[in-house]
Design an enzyme around this catalytic site. Structure first.
Site, mmCIF file in Angstrom:
data_model
loop_
_atom_site.group_PDB
_atom_site.id
_atom_site.type_symbol
_atom_site.label_atom_id
_atom_site.label_comp_id
_atom_site.label_asym_id
_atom_site.label_seq_id
_atom_site.Cartn_x
_atom_site.Cartn_y
_atom_site.Cartn_z
ATOM 1 N N LYS A 92 3.245 19.184 29.611
ATOM 2 C CA LYS A 92 3.978 20.453 29.682
ATOM 3 C C LYS A 92 5.211 20.231 30.526
ATOM 4 C CE LYS A 92 3.119 24.737 28.298
ATOM 5 N NZ LYS A 92 2.215 25.046 27.174
HETATM 6 N N1 GLU Z 1 3.639 25.858 23.870
HETATM 7 C C1 GLU Z 1 2.628 25.871 22.860
HETATM 8 C C2 GLU Z 1 1.248 25.780 23.480
HETATM 9 O O1 GLU Z 1 1.062 26.113 24.624
HETATM 10 C C3 GLU Z 1 2.875 24.837 21.781
HETATM 11 C C4 GLU Z 1 2.846 23.415 22.220
HETATM 12 C C5 GLU Z 1 3.268 22.427 21.125
HETATM 13 O O2 GLU Z 1 3.444 22.842 19.997
HETATM 14 O O3 GLU Z 1 3.412 21.270 21.466
HETATM 15 O O4 GLU Z 1 0.297 25.450 22.830
#
Ligand code: GLU
Length: 420
Positions: free
Chosen positions: A110
């Site tokens: 993240k």
């Molecule tokens: N931000 C989204 C999540 O928390 C998508 C992450 C992604 O597609 O890599 O799952």
């Protein structure tokens, strides 16, 4: 878990408590526990921004890569003023479990920048995005770590990231981010994938607990990338969506909100507040509203020790990441409220991110129908894995989902072995 140096409250405390309970259930030793609790790599960067008035401000940026055992790290990029390293660590860990649970070949990551996007022009957001991308460019890439949108970022952010990364390496690299505009190699169906997945899981959960959509009501917290289309899909499936909220307000209608008209109102005014055809509601009251299904689809830590005893929904569908604190989780379990955890309920986004990455590798675009069918197939498989594990071991859905995921990550880690 009470490792020294770790926070007692907040998303990281919640994530570590879930992991500690899972490690205990699986009977892993302390060494494995530590491997799973700590990120493989963390990067903290300064992101200087020249503002439109020529003044300069410096923001903090982060990228945490929690795990690589099952493949490249994967996860969103968040722009929000309260972003900090511990929050990003928690969100990265949840990505690892989410990717493992829905069986996409990724670890978890993240990123975040502690910036309030609403206080900045589009041109300022472009400069921040490009500088942040450049700072983290040594540790991202289609085989390394693949960012995607999250709170405060969108497909335009991903287009800037792809362009910046491509400029740095000298050629276009579509697979470095997902959630791009469809014309730049984005996947059809990606924009609504998280919401479609959450609604699909809600239908499976309702059916499993003897609830009929046409006779059920829901409240959705958040009317952004996840909540808005989740409310629309639920209402299209026959559920009466009684209330929705956003950062500026909440609206309620006992007979059900017209989500399409509400969406048009939001496009016009920027908020759900003031929508004719609904009553104003205190956003704090949405969590404890008299509905059958509660969908927190905004931020972490909104179902807490203070309100969990008053939640009236029978099912909570976690559209957001980490909306239920560990204290609230225990209260809801005690009260037999069914919680469908984030790593299952909101996994539609990363599943279609995976499809987008596959399409980039294939240099071939799938039809929306193919994307949606495959999305529902994967989520249905994960749902069955979770309910079977939960009933076999007498666990909550969250504990079962986390156990399945942690076990898969650990198996991959053991098969690969520890280097050197
Ligand atoms: N931000 C989204 C999540 O928390 C998508 C992450 C992604 O597609 O890599 O799952």
């Amino acid at each position: 878990m009470t490792r020294s140096g770790h926070p007692k409250q907040g998303p990281l405390a919640d994530a570590l408590a879930q992991l500690a309970a899972t490690v205990e259930h699986l009977g892993y030793d302390e060494g494995m526990h530590q491997m799973l609790a700590t990120a493989r790599r963390e990067m903290q960067v300064s992101v200087p921004l020249r503002r439109d008035d020529d003044s300069v401000v410096v923001y903090s940026g982060y990228r945490v890569q929690h795990n690589f055992s099952r493949g490249p790290a994967k996860g969103g990029l968040r722009f929000a003023s309260n972003v900090d390293l511990d929050e990003i660590r928690a969100l990265a860990m949840w990505m690892t479990w989410k990717c493992a649970l829905v069986d996409v070949p990724y670890g978890g990551a993240k990123g975040g920048v502690a910036i309030e996007p609403r206080d900045h022009s589009n041109r300022e957001l472009e400069r921040v995005t490009r500088r942040y991308t450049s700072e983290i460019s040594p540790i991202i890439g289609p085989e390394v770590d693949i960012p995607a949108p999250d709170i405060g970022t969108n497909e335009q952010t991903m287009a800037w990231m792809m362009d910046t990364y491509s400029a740095l390496v000298g050629h276009t690299v579509q697979g470095v981010v997902t959630g791009k505009p469809v014309g730049l190699g984005g996947s059809r169906g990606r924009a609504t994938a998280t919401s479609r997945g959450a609604a699909h899981i809600a239908m499976l959960a309702m059916a499993a607990h003897g609830m009929q959509p046409e006779k059920s009501t829901a409240a959705v917290q958040g009317f952004g990338k996840v909540g808005r289309d989740a409310a629309r899909f639920l209402s299209q499936s026959g559920v009466t969506v009684r209330a929705v909220s956003d950062v500026d307000g909440a609206v309620y209608s006992a007979a059900g909100l017209d989500i399409i008209h509400l969406g048009a109102h939001v496009d016009r005014t920027g908020s759900v507040a003031g929508f004719e055809g609904a009553e104003a509601l205190d956003p704090a009251d949405l969590i404890t509203l008299d509905v059958d299904v509660l969908v927190p689809a905004a931020v972490e830590g909104v179902v807490t020790a203070d309100n969990a005893a008053n939640v009236r929904a029978r099912i909570v569908i976690e559209g957001a990441n980490g909306p239920t604190t560990k204290e609230a989780d225990a209260i809801l379990m005690e009260r037999d409220v069914v919680v469908v955890p984030d790593i299952l309920a909101n996994a539609g986004g990363v599943i279609v991110s995976y499809f987008e990455w596959v399409q980039a590798h294939q240099a071939y675009q799938w039809s929306e129908r193919e994307v949606n069918d495959r999305l529902e197939e994967r989520l249905t498989a994960a749902w069955h894995d979770v309910i079977q594990y939960a009933s076999a071991h007498g666990l909550t859905y969250r504990a079962a989902a986390t156990a399945i995921a942690v076990r898969r990550v650990t198996e991959a880690h053991r098969q690969r072995g520890l280097y050197p």
